[in-house]
Design a protein around this motif. Sequence first.
Motif, PDB file in Angstrom:
ATOM      1  N   TYR A  35       7.027 -21.751  11.338  1.00  8.20           N
ATOM      2  CA  TYR A  35       6.813 -22.994  12.068  1.00  8.20           C
ATOM      3  C   TYR A  35       5.875 -23.894  11.271  1.00  8.20           C
ATOM      4  CZ  TYR A  35       8.500 -20.861  16.479  1.00  8.20           C
ATOM      5  OH  TYR A  35       9.249 -20.264  17.467  1.00  8.20           O
ATOM      6  N   GLN A  37       3.019 -26.868  12.112  1.00  5.69           N
ATOM      7  CA  GLN A  37       2.283 -27.517  13.187  1.00  5.69           C
ATOM      8  C   GLN A  37       1.393 -28.614  12.597  1.00  5.69           C
ATOM      9  OE1 GLN A  37      -0.401 -25.036  15.519  1.00  5.69           O
ATOM     10  NE2 GLN A  37      -0.253 -26.404  17.291  1.00  5.69           N
ATOM     11  N   GLY A  40      -2.546 -31.960  16.112  1.00  7.45           N
ATOM     12  CA  GLY A  40      -2.346 -32.672  17.361  1.00  7.45           C
ATOM     13  C   GLY A  40      -0.952 -32.551  17.938  1.00  7.45           C
ATOM     14  N   GLN A  41      -0.112 -31.736  17.306  1.00  7.25           N
ATOM     15  CA  GLN A  41       1.252 -31.542  17.807  1.00  7.25           C
ATOM     16  C   GLN A  41       1.531 -30.062  18.009  1.00  7.25           C
ATOM     17  OE1 GLN A  41       4.264 -33.626  15.590  1.00  7.25           O
ATOM     18  NE2 GLN A  41       2.936 -35.392  15.203  1.00  7.25           N
ATOM     19  N   GLY A  42       2.623 -29.779  18.690  1.00 10.33           N
ATOM     20  CA  GLY A  42       3.039 -28.403  18.874  1.00 10.33           C
ATOM     21  C   GLY A  42       3.796 -27.890  17.663  1.00 10.33           C
ATOM     22  N   PRO A  43       3.926 -26.577  17.541  1.00  8.02           N
ATOM     23  CA  PRO A  43       4.686 -26.013  16.415  1.00  8.02           C
ATOM     24  C   PRO A  43       6.152 -26.437  16.453  1.00  8.02           C
ATOM     25  CG  PRO A  43       3.366 -24.324  17.518  1.00  8.02           C
ATOM     26  CD  PRO A  43       3.341 -25.534  18.388  1.00  8.02           C
ATOM     27  N   LEU A  45       9.872 -25.355  14.737  1.00  7.03           N
ATOM     28  CA  LEU A  45      10.538 -24.303  13.990  1.00  7.03           C
ATOM     29  C   LEU A  45      11.156 -24.853  12.712  1.00  7.03           C
ATOM     30  CD1 LEU A  45      11.506 -21.307  13.962  1.00  7.03           C
ATOM     31  CD2 LEU A  45      13.637 -22.148  14.988  1.00  7.03           C
ATOM     32  N   MET A  89      -0.452 -27.065   9.442  1.00  6.65           N
ATOM     33  CA  MET A  89      -0.625 -25.624   9.556  1.00  6.65           C
ATOM     34  C   MET A  89       0.768 -25.003   9.517  1.00  6.65           C
ATOM     35  SD  MET A  89      -2.746 -23.006  10.366  1.00  6.65           S
ATOM     36  CE  MET A  89      -3.961 -23.216  11.663  1.00  6.65           C
ATOM     37  N   LEU A  91       2.756 -21.745  10.327  1.00  4.85           N
ATOM     38  CA  LEU A  91       2.622 -20.543  11.140  1.00  4.85           C
ATOM     39  C   LEU A  91       3.828 -19.637  10.959  1.00  4.85           C
ATOM     40  CD1 LEU A  91       1.489 -22.350  14.394  1.00  4.85           C
ATOM     41  CD2 LEU A  91       0.090 -20.697  13.166  1.00  4.85           C
ATOM     42  N   PRO A 107      -2.199 -16.016  11.918  1.00  2.00           N
ATOM     43  CA  PRO A 107      -3.288 -16.998  11.978  1.00  2.00           C
ATOM     44  C   PRO A 107      -2.948 -18.322  11.315  1.00  2.00           C
ATOM     45  CG  PRO A 107      -3.726 -15.378  10.283  1.00  2.00           C
ATOM     46  CD  PRO A 107      -2.494 -14.906  11.000  1.00  2.00           C
ATOM     47  N   ARG A 110      -3.362 -23.164   6.500  1.00  2.00           N
ATOM     48  CA  ARG A 110      -3.623 -24.601   6.619  1.00  2.00           C
ATOM     49  C   ARG A 110      -3.477 -25.235   5.243  1.00  2.00           C
ATOM     50  NH1 ARG A 110      -5.668 -27.684  10.531  1.00  2.00           N
ATOM     51  NH2 ARG A 110      -6.313 -25.863  11.734  1.00  2.00           N
TER      52      ARG A 110
ATOM     53  N   GLY B  43      -3.472 -18.761  15.401  1.00  2.00           N
ATOM     54  CA  GLY B  43      -2.096 -18.953  15.835  1.00  2.00           C
ATOM     55  C   GLY B  43      -1.995 -18.883  17.344  1.00  2.00           C
ATOM     56  N   LEU B  88      -0.443 -24.693  25.041  1.00  2.00           N
ATOM     57  CA  LEU B  88       0.858 -25.242  24.671  1.00  2.00           C
ATOM     58  C   LEU B  88       1.923 -24.747  25.642  1.00  2.00           C
ATOM     59  CD1 LEU B  88       0.437 -24.226  20.965  1.00  2.00           C
ATOM     60  CD2 LEU B  88       0.811 -26.585  21.605  1.00  2.00           C
ATOM     61  N   GLY B 102       5.425 -28.364  23.544  1.00  2.00           N
ATOM     62  CA  GLY B 102       4.690 -29.569  23.836  1.00  2.00           C
ATOM     63  C   GLY B 102       3.592 -29.759  22.803  1.00  2.00           C
ATOM     64  N   THR B 103       2.891 -30.878  22.892  1.00  2.00           N
ATOM     65  CA  THR B 103       1.856 -31.173  21.907  1.00  2.00           C
ATOM     66  C   THR B 103       0.577 -30.390  22.138  1.00  2.00           C
ATOM     67  OG1 THR B 103       1.105 -33.016  23.258  1.00  2.00           O
ATOM     68  CG2 THR B 103       2.680 -33.519  21.506  1.00  2.00           C
TER      69      THR B 103
END
Lengths: 114, 111
Positions: A35, A37, A40-43, A45, A89, A91, A107, A110, B43, B88, B102-103
């Motif tokens: 993933y 990331q 400020g955003q979600g992961p 895929l 990041m 992941l 973890p 970055r 993570g 999340l 989501g963010t």
Amino acid sequence: EAEVAQSPRYKITEKSQAVAFWCDPISGHATLYWYRQILGQGPELLVQFQDESVVDDSQLPKDRFSAERLKGVDSTLKIQPAELGDSAMYLCASSLWSRQETQYFGPGTRLLVL
Amino acid sequence: QKEVEQDPGPLSVPEGAIVSLNCTYSNSAFQYFMWYRQYSRKGPELLMYTYSSGNKEDGRFTAQVDKSSKYISLFIRDSQPSDSATYLCATRTSGTYKYIFGTGTRLKVLA
């Protein structure tokens, strides 16, 4: 408790350079995910492996990103050449094939591209 | 419009408060819903996993899904400073294990 291992934890590189990230999933987990990331955003895929085969790489920017899992265990994600917008990041997660709803994340690495 | 919307926060609450975290989604085909907790520089960690509508409770955490309004919630009772993290939400359809996240909402529980 078994964990997903990733290295390096941090990477600073200059744009146009090549970078590589490594992931070692939990032993026995056939499914592996990479993933991205952004802060400020979600992961999101990038690629999913089942053993050594790619199941989904529809979101992987294939002109510069590549991923492999040659022996169906650990995996490498490469970026060449890196761009400023790749700073994020990265992941890795793994799961049992029969329990893909439970993904265990590492973890992360970055990456900062200057 | 993003497929999953989540208020980024930060949300600050005093220790012991009940916390409500929420997400909305746009695709009615989403059937599986997850909540992850992510500490700084770590993570994500799976907290709750639910299928379709209804409630699911696990200790101090309760996940709630309302498919009619496309709204999912995570409630934390007796919040602790150790609950301070980004939460999340994630969802997927039945035909894939590709999660849409989501963010994230940053939560701060003040001692």
